[in-house]
Design an enzyme around this catalytic site. Structure first.
Site, PDB file in Angstrom:
ATOM      1  N   LYS A 137       0.832  -1.204   0.000  1.00 15.79           N
ATOM      2  CA  LYS A 137       0.000   0.000   0.000  1.00 15.79           C
ATOM      3  C   LYS A 137       0.873   1.263   0.000  1.00 15.79           C
ATOM      4  O   LYS A 137       0.600   2.221  -0.707  1.00 15.79           O
ATOM      5  CB  LYS A 137      -0.884  -0.020   1.251  1.00 15.79           C
ATOM      6  CG  LYS A 137      -2.120   0.781   1.115  1.00 15.79           C
ATOM      7  CD  LYS A 137      -3.307  -0.113   0.862  1.00 15.79           C
ATOM      8  CE  LYS A 137      -4.518   0.718   0.538  1.00 15.79           C
ATOM      9  NZ  LYS A 137      -5.740  -0.019   0.522  1.00 15.79           N
TER      10      LYS A 137
ATOM     11  N   ASP B  77      -8.971   2.852   5.012  1.00 16.46           N
ATOM     12  CA  ASP B  77      -9.201   2.818   3.563  1.00 16.46           C
ATOM     13  C   ASP B  77     -10.294   1.838   3.167  1.00 16.46           C
ATOM     14  O   ASP B  77     -11.023   2.075   2.209  1.00 16.46           O
ATOM     15  CB  ASP B  77      -7.891   2.473   2.836  1.00 16.46           C
ATOM     16  CG  ASP B  77      -8.054   2.611   1.341  1.00 16.46           C
ATOM     17  OD1 ASP B  77      -8.454   3.706   0.898  1.00 16.46           O
ATOM     18  OD2 ASP B  77      -7.814   1.635   0.611  1.00 16.46           O
TER      19      ASP B  77
ATOM     20  N   ASN C 276     -13.405  -8.472  -4.547  1.00 18.37           N
ATOM     21  CA  ASN C 276     -12.065  -8.876  -4.988  1.00 18.37           C
ATOM     22  C   ASN C 276     -11.720 -10.238  -4.404  1.00 18.37           C
ATOM     23  O   ASN C 276     -12.234 -10.587  -3.343  1.00 18.37           O
ATOM     24  CB  ASN C 276     -11.025  -7.868  -4.488  1.00 18.37           C
ATOM     25  CG  ASN C 276     -11.188  -6.515  -5.127  1.00 18.37           C
ATOM     26  OD1 ASN C 276     -11.415  -6.429  -6.317  1.00 18.37           O
ATOM     27  ND2 ASN C 276     -11.074  -5.471  -4.316  1.00 18.37           N
TER      28      ASN C 276
ATOM     29  N   GLU D 119      -5.447  -0.614   8.002  1.00 12.13           N
ATOM     30  CA  GLU D 119      -5.686  -1.396   6.788  1.00 12.13           C
ATOM     31  C   GLU D 119      -5.936  -2.865   7.102  1.00 12.13           C
ATOM     32  O   GLU D 119      -5.183  -3.486   7.862  1.00 12.13           O
ATOM     33  CB  GLU D 119      -4.430  -1.274   5.904  1.00 12.13           C
ATOM     34  CG  GLU D 119      -4.505  -2.024   4.598  1.00 12.13           C
ATOM     35  CD  GLU D 119      -5.429  -1.377   3.581  1.00 12.13           C
ATOM     36  OE1 GLU D 119      -5.674  -0.166   3.685  1.00 12.13           O
ATOM     37  OE2 GLU D 119      -5.910  -2.097   2.695  1.00 12.13           O
TER      38      GLU D 119
END
Ligand code: NAD
Length: 552
Positions: free
Chosen positions: A174, A268, A408, A245
């Site tokens: 990231k 995020d 995803n 995260e």
């Protein structure tokens, strides 16, 4: 590197072999004749001086030669450890090829096998055994100038679940995107893994697993560790963004609420996802011609992503004149137990605002038929859930239905791009979380949009770091979404693409950062006076991987 300008040189430059071993400064065979003389490099390098472009060609040749993506990941990591500028040159110039390697999907595989492909440690590991010593551990990090931290506890890595300390690949990846997409100086970034154990038996049994072999810390002990960590970061660094995260949603929402008004932080998975999806909706509205407040949005999946998106959509509808209650009434959820309605027992706290007074129904098709939504947003992690019948219904109710299959990786998408176009007779406005190739349908080419968070978080990070924002607010994510949507060209829209091409990401991020910084000033949160030319100032803060003459 200097404190404020990522492109200036260091005052105490190492020389000779130490310079070649410093990844932030090493230029390898590209050191010029003059640098080789002045910096004690003569003889330590082969005689031919190469340009950075030539070096990048060599990297790409080797990259292509690797037998699979995991080997490419390992190869790029090794380059990062040798020559960071060259790594970022190659990544920035080949964004489409590199993004799936340094981030999802390859990073997922790398995390799963982290203990087995491990070469050198990256970032900081803070474990449950370090309670009471976190400040001491932070002091071991070699620089006082850290501007961006990405931290994970490894419990919900992408769609792969609890990977424990192996999750380190995520903060590392990231932060590479922060640099590649928005020019955050890599010397000022710090990836951190909080190893609080793992409940994944496979790792507990694996002799090469790199983390603590114990069950996950929970409850008060967990909260105390996080608190000690956040406090230690505040004490050590003057102004640092902390991005949480891939925490599981039992902790993600709580920690966000606890820290968002105390430090400069965001999540995020909740807020970045919301912003990029909101941008997709705004772009789609440019195609349908409607207003946000008139949309009825049905989500499949009521977790971090879904609720985060709905919260931002509610803010957007309120900007157009709806009350909060009216806006929430336009957002509906189907989760693993069916439509989220008031009469259901034991609803998780984050779902309550969206539990409406309505009859209970168990499946998505019934909910679509009952509600006739204008947009269907899939964030369930469950593939093939947007069936032909469901997409056809959406196309019956809407001239241009929004069908966003955001789960995803690609194998988890609720439907494919081709299915969405075919089942809607080419009328669906489609976006996905992972990339899909363009689709030919009845002689027309459709280019699916990828709602990649990398469009948003780097620009947000760049803004809050550049103007030293105290906090990261929802208004900033809204400004980022609008800026992103405005940057979608008419040509992109004509192809059905509702996000700009990834290759333009640095320019896109600079503009997003400017829009976000405007909000920082409007909300009185900035730590520096407002520069007259905000975009110009933001651009000067962007790291550039081009080599500098180290003798000057
Ligand atoms: P999460 O675990 O917080 O939430 C998942 C939700 O899906 C839960 O509410 C769960 O009840 C629901 N669910 C599970 N099975 C279901 C089923 N059969 N039918 C309906 N609902 C079901 O996860 P999250 O962080 O919200 O992420 C969800 C998905 O969104 C993941 O696949 C993730 O990859 C994807 N995502 C995409 C983007 C993006 O495209 N930019 C960003 C973030 C997350």
């Amino acid at each position: 590197m200097s404190q404020d300008n990522p492109n200036s040189h260091t005052d105490d430059l190492p020389t000779g072999i130490n310079l070649l071993h410093d990844p932030l400064l090493n230029q390898g065979t590209a050191f010029t004749e003059e640098e080789r003389d002045k910096l004690g490099l003569r003889g330590l390098l082969p005689p031919k001086v190469f340009t950075q472009t030539e070096q990048a060609q060599r990297v790409m040749e080797n990259f292509e030669r690797k037998p699979n993506d995991l080997e490419r990941y390992i190869f790029l990591n090794a380059l990062h450890e040798r020559n960071m500028n060259l790594f970022y040159r190659v990544v920035t110039d080949n964004m489409d090829k590199m993004m799936p390697i340094i981030y999802t999907p390859t990073v997922g595989q790398a995390c799963q096998e982290y203990g087995h492909i491990f070469r050198r440690p990256r970032g900081l590991f803070i474990s449950a055994n370090d309670k009471g010593r976190i400040a001491e551990i932070l002091a071991n990090w070699p620089t006082d100038n850290v501007r961006a931290i990405v931290v994970t506890d490894g419990e919900r890595i992408l769609g792969l679940g609890d990977l424990g300390a192996n999750g380190m690949g995520i903060p590392v990846g990231k932060l590479s995107l922060y640099t590649a997409c928005a020019g955050i100086d890599p010397a000022t970034t710090l990836p951190i893994t909080l190893d609080v154990g793992t409940n994944t038996q496979r790792y507990l049994d694996d002799p090469l697993y790199i983390g603590l072999k114990q069950p996950r810390l929970r409850g008060e002990a967990y909260d105390e560790l996080i608190e000690e960590f956040v406090t230690a970061v505040q004490d050590r660094y003057d102004h640092t963004l902390i991005q949480f995260e891939d925490f599981a949603n039992i902790n993600a929402f709580r920690l966000l609420e606890k820290y968002r008004n105390r430090v400069c932080t965001f999540n995020d998975d909740v807020q970045g996802t919301a912003s990029v999806t909101m941008a997709g909706v705004y772009s789609a509205l440019r195609l349908t011609g409607g207003q946000l407040k008139d949309q009825k949005i049905l989500f499949l999946g009521a977790g971090e992503a879904g609720v985060g998106i709905a919260n931002l959509i509610v803010s957007g509808m309120m900007e157009e004149g709806l009350s909060e209650e009216e806006a929430r009434a336009q957002c509906w959820f189907v989760d693993s137990r069916g439509l989220v309605v008031k009469s259901r027992d034991n609803l998780a706290h984050h779902k309550l605002p969206y539990a409406h007074d309505f009859e209970q129904m168990g499946d998505l098709l019934s909910a679509v038929e009952a509600l006739k939504p204008t947009a269907l947003i899939g964030v369930s992690g469950q593939p093939h859930t947007f069936t032909k019948e469901i997409v056809q219904r959406m196309a019956e109710y809407n001239e241009k239905p929004m069908v966003f299959a955001l789960s995803n990786p690609t194998s988890k998408a609720e439907c494919t791009a081709a299915e969405a176009y075919e089942w809607s007779d080419g009328r669906a406005i489609f976006a996905s979380g992972s990339p899909f190739d363009p689709v030919e349908y009845k002689g027309k080419t459709y280019v699916p949009g990828q709602g990649n968070n990398a469009y948003i978080f780097p620009g947000i990070g760049l803004a809050v770091i550049a103007v030293k924002s105290k906090h990261v607010t929802d208004e900033m994510f809204m400004a980022a979404a609008k800026s992103l949507a405005e940057q979608v060209s008419k040509e992109d829209l004509a192809l059905g693409r509702i996000f700009p091409p990834l290759q333009d990401i640095r320019k896109v991020s600079a503009k997003i950062a400017t829009a976000v910084a405007e909000v920082v000033y409007k909300q009185g949160l900035a730590g520096i006076p407002r520069p007259d030319d905000l975009l110009g100032y933001i651009k000067t803060q962007m790291y550039d991987p081009t080599y500098k003459d180290l003798t000057k």
